[in-house]
Scaffold this motif. Structure first.
Motif, PDB file in Angstrom:
ATOM      1  N   ALA A  46      -9.730   8.779  17.030  1.00 18.10           N
ATOM      2  CA  ALA A  46     -10.671   7.769  17.509  1.00 18.10           C
ATOM      3  C   ALA A  46     -10.070   6.963  18.657  1.00 18.10           C
ATOM      4  CB  ALA A  46     -11.082   6.849  16.363  1.00 18.10           C
ATOM      5  N   THR A  47      -8.777   6.634  18.553  1.00 21.85           N
ATOM      6  CA  THR A  47      -8.102   5.886  19.614  1.00 21.85           C
ATOM      7  C   THR A  47      -8.017   6.710  20.891  1.00 21.85           C
ATOM      8  OG1 THR A  47      -6.784   4.714  17.950  1.00 21.85           O
ATOM      9  CG2 THR A  47      -6.004   4.637  20.221  1.00 21.85           C
ATOM     10  N   LYS A  48      -7.770   8.005  20.757  1.00 21.05           N
ATOM     11  CA  LYS A  48      -7.736   8.883  21.929  1.00 21.05           C
ATOM     12  C   LYS A  48      -9.102   8.917  22.610  1.00 21.05           C
ATOM     13  CE  LYS A  48      -5.848  12.874  21.831  1.00 21.05           C
ATOM     14  NZ  LYS A  48      -5.477  14.257  21.415  1.00 21.05           N
ATOM     15  N   GLU A  49     -10.159   8.916  21.824  1.00 17.88           N
ATOM     16  CA  GLU A  49     -11.502   8.915  22.410  1.00 17.88           C
ATOM     17  C   GLU A  49     -11.763   7.623  23.183  1.00 17.88           C
ATOM     18  OE1 GLU A  49     -16.220   9.114  21.071  1.00 17.88           O
ATOM     19  OE2 GLU A  49     -14.638   9.565  19.616  1.00 17.88           O
ATOM     20  N   ILE A  50     -11.342   6.486  22.606  1.00 13.01           N
ATOM     21  CA  ILE A  50     -11.532   5.203  23.285  1.00 13.01           C
ATOM     22  C   ILE A  50     -10.773   5.180  24.612  1.00 13.01           C
ATOM     23  CG2 ILE A  50     -11.073   2.729  23.158  1.00 13.01           C
ATOM     24  CD1 ILE A  50     -11.542   2.902  20.163  1.00 13.01           C
ATOM     25  N   LEU A  51      -9.531   5.650  24.598  1.00 15.57           N
ATOM     26  CA  LEU A  51      -8.726   5.666  25.828  1.00 15.57           C
ATOM     27  C   LEU A  51      -9.331   6.606  26.859  1.00 15.57           C
ATOM     28  CD1 LEU A  51      -5.106   5.669  24.324  1.00 15.57           C
ATOM     29  CD2 LEU A  51      -6.360   3.755  25.329  1.00 15.57           C
ATOM     30  N   ALA A  52      -9.919   7.722  26.399  1.00 16.45           N
ATOM     31  CA  ALA A  52     -10.540   8.660  27.328  1.00 16.45           C
ATOM     32  C   ALA A  52     -11.816   8.079  27.946  1.00 16.45           C
ATOM     33  CB  ALA A  52     -10.858   9.971  26.607  1.00 16.45           C
ATOM     34  N   LEU A  53     -12.539   7.263  27.165  1.00 15.34           N
ATOM     35  CA  LEU A  53     -13.781   6.673  27.659  1.00 15.34           C
ATOM     36  C   LEU A  53     -13.544   5.434  28.516  1.00 15.34           C
ATOM     37  CD1 LEU A  53     -16.036   6.897  24.470  1.00 15.34           C
ATOM     38  CD2 LEU A  53     -16.260   8.257  26.550  1.00 15.34           C
ATOM     39  N   PRO A  66     -23.056   3.145  25.044  1.00 12.37           N
ATOM     40  CA  PRO A  66     -23.584   3.407  23.696  1.00 12.37           C
ATOM     41  C   PRO A  66     -24.344   4.718  23.566  1.00 12.37           C
ATOM     42  CG  PRO A  66     -23.933   1.106  24.270  1.00 12.37           C
ATOM     43  CD  PRO A  66     -23.434   1.792  25.506  1.00 12.37           C
ATOM     44  N   VAL A  67     -24.883   5.230  24.666  1.00  9.33           N
ATOM     45  CA  VAL A  67     -25.620   6.501  24.596  1.00  9.33           C
ATOM     46  C   VAL A  67     -24.695   7.632  24.169  1.00  9.33           C
ATOM     47  CG1 VAL A  67     -27.006   8.150  25.928  1.00  9.33           C
ATOM     48  CG2 VAL A  67     -27.246   5.691  26.342  1.00  9.33           C
ATOM     49  N   TRP A  68     -23.406   7.525  24.516  1.00 10.53           N
ATOM     50  CA  TRP A  68     -22.441   8.552  24.132  1.00 10.53           C
ATOM     51  C   TRP A  68     -22.361   8.686  22.612  1.00 10.53           C
ATOM     52  CZ3 TRP A  68     -19.859  12.643  25.640  1.00 10.53           C
ATOM     53  CH2 TRP A  68     -18.721  13.048  24.946  1.00 10.53           C
ATOM     54  N   GLY A  69     -22.659   7.620  21.910  1.00  7.40           N
ATOM     55  CA  GLY A  69     -22.614   7.670  20.448  1.00  7.40           C
ATOM     56  C   GLY A  69     -23.672   8.563  19.834  1.00  7.40           C
ATOM     57  N   MET A  70     -24.660   8.998  20.610  1.00 10.77           N
ATOM     58  CA  MET A  70     -25.690   9.902  20.096  1.00 10.77           C
ATOM     59  C   MET A  70     -25.278  11.366  20.191  1.00 10.77           C
ATOM     60  SD  MET A  70     -28.121   7.953  19.038  1.00 10.77           S
ATOM     61  CE  MET A  70     -29.444   9.148  18.856  1.00 10.77           C
ATOM     62  N   THR A  71     -24.154  11.649  20.851  1.00 15.54           N
ATOM     63  CA  THR A  71     -23.711  13.029  21.007  1.00 15.54           C
ATOM     64  C   THR A  71     -22.863  13.464  19.817  1.00 15.54           C
ATOM     65  OG1 THR A  71     -21.688  12.389  22.194  1.00 15.54           O
ATOM     66  CG2 THR A  71     -23.693  12.700  23.498  1.00 15.54           C
ATOM     67  N   ARG A  75     -16.979  10.105  17.813  1.00 16.31           N
ATOM     68  CA  ARG A  75     -16.657   9.646  16.458  1.00 16.31           C
ATOM     69  C   ARG A  75     -17.240   8.271  16.178  1.00 16.31           C
ATOM     70  NH1 ARG A  75     -12.632  12.543  18.557  1.00 16.31           N
ATOM     71  NH2 ARG A  75     -11.656  14.182  17.294  1.00 16.31           N
ATOM     72  N   PHE A  76     -17.930   7.708  17.155  1.00 13.11           N
ATOM     73  CA  PHE A  76     -18.524   6.377  17.016  1.00 13.11           C
ATOM     74  C   PHE A  76     -20.032   6.472  17.161  1.00 13.11           C
ATOM     75  CE2 PHE A  76     -14.286   5.862  18.792  1.00 13.11           C
ATOM     76  CZ  PHE A  76     -13.722   4.901  17.962  1.00 13.11           C
ATOM     77  N   GLY A  77     -20.713   5.531  16.513  1.00 16.40           N
ATOM     78  CA  GLY A  77     -22.147   5.417  16.681  1.00 16.40           C
ATOM     79  C   GLY A  77     -22.479   4.543  17.872  1.00 16.40           C
ATOM     80  N   PRO A  78     -23.739   4.521  18.296  1.00 13.90           N
ATOM     81  CA  PRO A  78     -24.130   3.700  19.450  1.00 13.90           C
ATOM     82  C   PRO A  78     -23.811   2.223  19.269  1.00 13.90           C
ATOM     83  CG  PRO A  78     -25.852   5.276  18.923  1.00 13.90           C
ATOM     84  CD  PRO A  78     -24.857   5.350  17.814  1.00 13.90           C
ATOM     85  N   LEU A  81     -20.071   1.588  19.648  1.00 14.52           N
ATOM     86  CA  LEU A  81     -19.678   1.631  21.056  1.00 14.52           C
ATOM     87  C   LEU A  81     -20.182   0.398  21.807  1.00 14.52           C
ATOM     88  CD1 LEU A  81     -20.230   5.397  21.945  1.00 14.52           C
ATOM     89  CD2 LEU A  81     -18.074   4.186  21.630  1.00 14.52           C
ATOM     90  N   ALA A  82     -21.311  -0.154  21.374  1.00 18.09           N
ATOM     91  CA  ALA A  82     -21.807  -1.388  21.990  1.00 18.09           C
ATOM     92  C   ALA A  82     -20.832  -2.540  21.752  1.00 18.09           C
ATOM     93  CB  ALA A  82     -23.184  -1.729  21.429  1.00 18.09           C
ATOM     94  N   VAL A  83     -20.312  -2.635  20.534  1.00 24.09           N
ATOM     95  CA  VAL A  83     -19.339  -3.686  20.225  1.00 24.09           C
ATOM     96  C   VAL A  83     -18.048  -3.467  21.012  1.00 24.09           C
ATOM     97  CG1 VAL A  83     -17.940  -4.707  18.395  1.00 24.09           C
ATOM     98  CG2 VAL A  83     -20.318  -4.108  17.943  1.00 24.09           C
ATOM     99  N   LEU A  84     -17.581  -2.212  21.066  1.00 19.74           N
ATOM    100  CA  LEU A  84     -16.366  -1.918  21.825  1.00 19.74           C
ATOM    101  C   LEU A  84     -16.552  -2.229  23.305  1.00 19.74           C
ATOM    102  CD1 LEU A  84     -15.278   1.455  20.174  1.00 19.74           C
ATOM    103  CD2 LEU A  84     -14.154  -0.761  19.963  1.00 19.74           C
ATOM    104  N   SER A  85     -17.730  -1.948  23.843  1.00 16.83           N
ATOM    105  CA  SER A  85     -18.006  -2.276  25.242  1.00 16.83           C
ATOM    106  C   SER A  85     -17.951  -3.776  25.481  1.00 16.83           C
ATOM    107  CB  SER A  85     -19.386  -1.733  25.631  1.00 16.83           C
ATOM    108  OG  SER A  85     -19.710  -2.072  26.965  1.00 16.83           O
ATOM    109  N   SER A  86     -18.473  -4.549  24.534  1.00 16.26           N
ATOM    110  CA  SER A  86     -18.428  -6.003  24.651  1.00 16.26           C
ATOM    111  C   SER A  86     -16.991  -6.523  24.568  1.00 16.26           C
ATOM    112  CB  SER A  86     -19.280  -6.651  23.559  1.00 16.26           C
ATOM    113  OG  SER A  86     -19.196  -8.053  23.609  1.00 16.26           O
ATOM    114  N   VAL A  87     -16.189  -5.943  23.688  1.00 17.11           N
ATOM    115  CA  VAL A  87     -14.784  -6.342  23.585  1.00 17.11           C
ATOM    116  C   VAL A  87     -14.057  -6.056  24.897  1.00 17.11           C
ATOM    117  CG1 VAL A  87     -12.594  -5.848  22.426  1.00 17.11           C
ATOM    118  CG2 VAL A  87     -14.697  -6.071  21.081  1.00 17.11           C
ATOM    119  N   ARG A  88     -14.324  -4.889  25.472  1.00 18.36           N
ATOM    120  CA  ARG A  88     -13.715  -4.546  26.768  1.00 18.36           C
ATOM    121  C   ARG A  88     -14.073  -5.589  27.825  1.00 18.36           C
ATOM    122  NH1 ARG A  88     -15.839  -1.212  30.803  1.00 18.36           N
ATOM    123  NH2 ARG A  88     -17.657  -2.526  30.343  1.00 18.36           N
ATOM    124  N   ASP A  89     -15.353  -5.952  27.903  1.00 16.32           N
ATOM    125  CA  ASP A  89     -15.789  -6.933  28.900  1.00 16.32           C
ATOM    126  C   ASP A  89     -15.170  -8.305  28.645  1.00 16.32           C
ATOM    127  OD1 ASP A  89     -17.264  -5.086  30.243  1.00 16.32           O
ATOM    128  OD2 ASP A  89     -19.192  -5.646  29.377  1.00 16.32           O
TER     129      ASP A  89
END
Length: 231
Positions: A46-53, A66-71, A75-78, A81-89
Motif C-alpha cells: 500500500a505504501t509503494k502504491e502511495i509513493l507511486a501515485l 479518488p477515481v483511481w480507487g475504482m480500478t 488497494r484503496f477505495g475512492p 484516496l480522497a482523505v490521502l489527497s487532502s492530507v497531501r494538500d
C-alpha cells in the motif's frame, strides 16, 4: 583628525526561518518519516502504491485521484484516496506557509512562486470581493476540480489576500477534502446515476432532469461570480 562616518550595514535581508516555522516544519517532517517507516514495514504494498501515485497528484489530473480507487489495481477505495489527497494538500500548505521565505532562496522555485503571486494578485484584482470573504472564497477556489486551483496556488493566494496562517491552512485543507470527497462520490455513484437516467425511457423527463441540473450549476456559478465582483 576628522572623524570618519560610521559604516552602515549593507548586508542583504536574511531569509532565515523563524523558530516557530522551524518547529512546525521539523514536526511535519518527523510525522511523515514515521508514517513512511511504519507503512513500509506493515503495509509495504500500500505504501509503494502511495509513493507511486504521489507524482501524479501534482499534475493537472491530481484532483481526480479518488477515481483511481475504482480500478482493480488500487488497494484503496475512492474515499480513502480522497482523505490521502487532502492530507497531501495539508502537508503542502504547511510547507509553503512556514517555509515560503526559505524556498524562495532557490532560483527556480523563487521564480515559480513569483509567477504564482502575480497570478494571485491579478485574480484578487479581478474579484475584489474575495478580500471580504477570503476564507470562504479560498475554500471554494481549492474545492473546484480545475487545474491550477490546488493547494500550492491556494496557499499563495491566501498569502496575497493577507490571511492568517491558520486560516489559510484550514481553507486549503477543508477545500481539498470537500473537493476530493465530491469526486469520490461521483466516482462511486456517478455510474448508477447515469444508468438511471438512461433507463428513463420517457425522453422529456430525462432531458428535464439533465437540463435542471445544468441550470442549477450555471446559476450557482453566476451567483458566486456576482458575489465576488461586487465591491
Amino acid at each position: 583628525m576628522r572623524e570618519q562616518p560610521a559604516a552602515t550595514d549593507q548586508r542583504e535581508p536574511t531569509t532565515a526561518l523563524h523558530p516557530e516555522s522551524i518547529a512546525v516544519l521539523l514536526a511535519t517532517a518527523a510525522c511523515l518519516l514515521v508514517a513512511l517507516v511504519v507503512g513500509w514495514i506493515w503495509w509495504h504494498d500500500a505504501t509503494k502504491e502511495i509513493l507511486a501515485l504521489l507524482p501524479v497528484t501534482f499534475s493537472s489530473v491530481g484532483k481526480f485521484l479518488p477515481v483511481w480507487g475504482m480500478t482493480d489495481g488500487s488497494r484503496f477505495g475512492p474515499y480513502e484516496l480522497a482523505v490521502l489527497s487532502s492530507v497531501r494538500d495539508t502537508v503542502v500548505a504547511l510547507v509553503l506557509i512556514y517555509g515560503l521565505d526559505a524556498l524562495c532562496r532557490f532560483a527556480r522555485i523563487g521564480r515559480t512562486i513569483s509567477k504564482l503571486q502575480a497570478r494571485s494578485e491579478a485574480l484578487v484584482i479581478r474579484f475584489p470581493r474575495m478580500h471580504e470573504s477570503s476564507s470562504v472564497g479560498l475554500l471554494i477556489f481549492v474545492l473546484l476540480p480545475i487545474p491550477g486551483t490546488g493547494a500550492i496556488v491556494g496557499t499563495v493566494l491566501g498569502s496575497v489576500l493577507g490571511m492568517r496562517r491558520q486560516a489559510i491552512l484550514f481553507a486549503v485543507s477543508a477545500g481539498s477534502l470537500l473537493g476530493a470527497m465530491i469526486i469520490a462520490i461521483i466516482a462511486v455513484h456517478g455510474g448508477h446515476m447515469l444508468a438511471l437516467l438512461i433507463a428513463l425511457h420517457t425522453g422529456p423527463i430525462r432531458y428535464a432532469i439533465i437540463g435542471g441540473l445544468l441550470l442549477l450549476g450555471l446559476l450557482g456559478v453566476r451567483a458566486m461570480r456576482r458575489h465576488w465582483l461586487q465591491s
